[in-house]
Design an enzyme around this catalytic site. Sequence first.
Site: not given
Length: 549
Positions: A417, A425, A434, A458
């Site tokens: 993770d 973000n 992304d 993620e």
Amino acid sequence: MLSPALESDLTRLAGQALVRPADTLAELQTLEAALPAAEQQAAALALARVRGLAEVCHGELAGLERLLAAQRASTAAPARLRFDLARTLAIAYAHTGLHDDSLEWARHALDLARQAQDPQAQAEALLSCGVAISRGGDAEQGLALYAQALEGFEALGLARLQLAVRNNMGINLKNLGRPAEALAQFEQALALAEAHGLHDSAALLRTNLAEPLAQLGRLNEARAVGEQAAAEHAGRSHPAGETTARIGLGLVLLECGEQERAAAQFERALALCTQTGDRLTLQRAHWQLSQLHKRAGRHQEALAHLEAAHEAERAQFNEDSDRRRRALQVQAELLAAQTDANQQRLRRLELERAHAELRSLHERLQAADREKTRLLARLAEESRTDALTGLANRRQFDERLTLEWPRSPGLQLALIDVDHFKQVNDRFGHALGDAVLQALAQPLREARADLALRLGGEEFGLLFLHGDRERALQACEALCERLRRQDWAALHPELHITVSIGLAGRAEMAAAPDLPAALYARADARLYAAKRAGRDRVVADDGQGSLAP
Ligand SMILES: Nc1nc2c(ncn2[C@@H]2O[C@H](COP(=O)(O)OP(=O)(O)OP(=O)(O)O)[C@@H](O)[C@H]2O)c(=O)[nH]1
């Protein structure tokens, strides 16, 4: 190419076929037998032309079939031979009394002559058109065509053909009731024949001269010329010319009032006719004799000749109609054969077309099939691949795990993770988020696992099928290390990315329920432990970090 000797023999025989067909057929047989096989083959169409014509003139209608077959086979033959065949067909049809067909072939011959720009052939075709039209009953139109043919032969200086045309013109003019003009034509033709030593033609022309002379009242001249013609013909081996000459002379003598001498001529003609089998002249001779006997009061004899004349007329009529009927039958049979051949060709073409269509349909179906298989494979691949990173997706992971579970006791699962990804973000935008996820794909692929995957969001994973726990742990730690060192500044100057990893192996699951889900849960719990322990690390056993309950 025919040898010049053979060519000249065939030209002579073609001319002779019209007057002496039986002799021509016999001569042809001798000629053919003497030819070497190769030359026979090369001359096959030219020989068929002369033989066909002689046969037709001899009353054998197989000749017509021979001519038509030769004509059909002549598409690749030299232009002159194709012309000769078409013109010979015109002559053969004229002989059978089918004037329309004769005219059609003569016109075809004229077309061929014009295409070949051959002036002699053009004049010959015009002559044939003239004969067909004249015999069909249009003497005026025939005259016009003869005049054109004559012009052509005069320009070429062909005396024999000029006199033939002039003779035909004379006959048409006589039939049109124009004796003075007919006489002029016959006289000019005779002058040509004499100038060129054409004795047969001269004798025939004198025969023809007698009638218009008599019609013009020049009886003495008519009688002299008629007698000369009969005498000239009398010396010949074939009596056909003499027969006609004697009838002509007999008619002139009647005009002169010399009935006994006229009767002698008719009797002589009658005797000759029985040799030649010429029924038309036979009929004329009987008719004239019947008239003479009637005038002399010899009714018995008159009646006998009248009956004989009628008998000859009937026989001639029957023969003519039989010949025409058989010629038409030949035509019909040929047409039927052609129709049959055409139908077969059409059927074959249709079949070929249908085959071609089927083949192309089959090919298109095969192509569509290949495309479908390709698309299905792509779809299957896509359905098992993560669109953003190109790594295996959750579906592929589940399939693989289910498949490998029973046969891979050393199987290890690492759940990965991204640390503080929400902040990435939030600070740098979703697009950069992304890009980070995409940038993780390559290091994951190179982490020496058997399957690298993105589970969603993620979260990533690595599946190790073989080997031991140590190797898997080393691979996970190497991955953490690699990401720590990765040049994240290339994406954003302030960006730095680390991951937390929870690793669990099937071998340590003996006590737990023997299910993939349990392994997953254990790896997930260790991932949480890694997060809680400060992130950017691998937790590979339950002793590291504190586990969630
Ligand atoms: N850019 C991007 N963001 C995603 C995608 N999928 C999930 N996220 C975001 O990932 C973030 C995950 O955040 P959290 O689960 O709260 O955890 P975190 O911020 O990574 O923090 P820790 O896991 O505790 O280190 C959320 O903000 C999601 O919106 C994705 O495909 N693209």
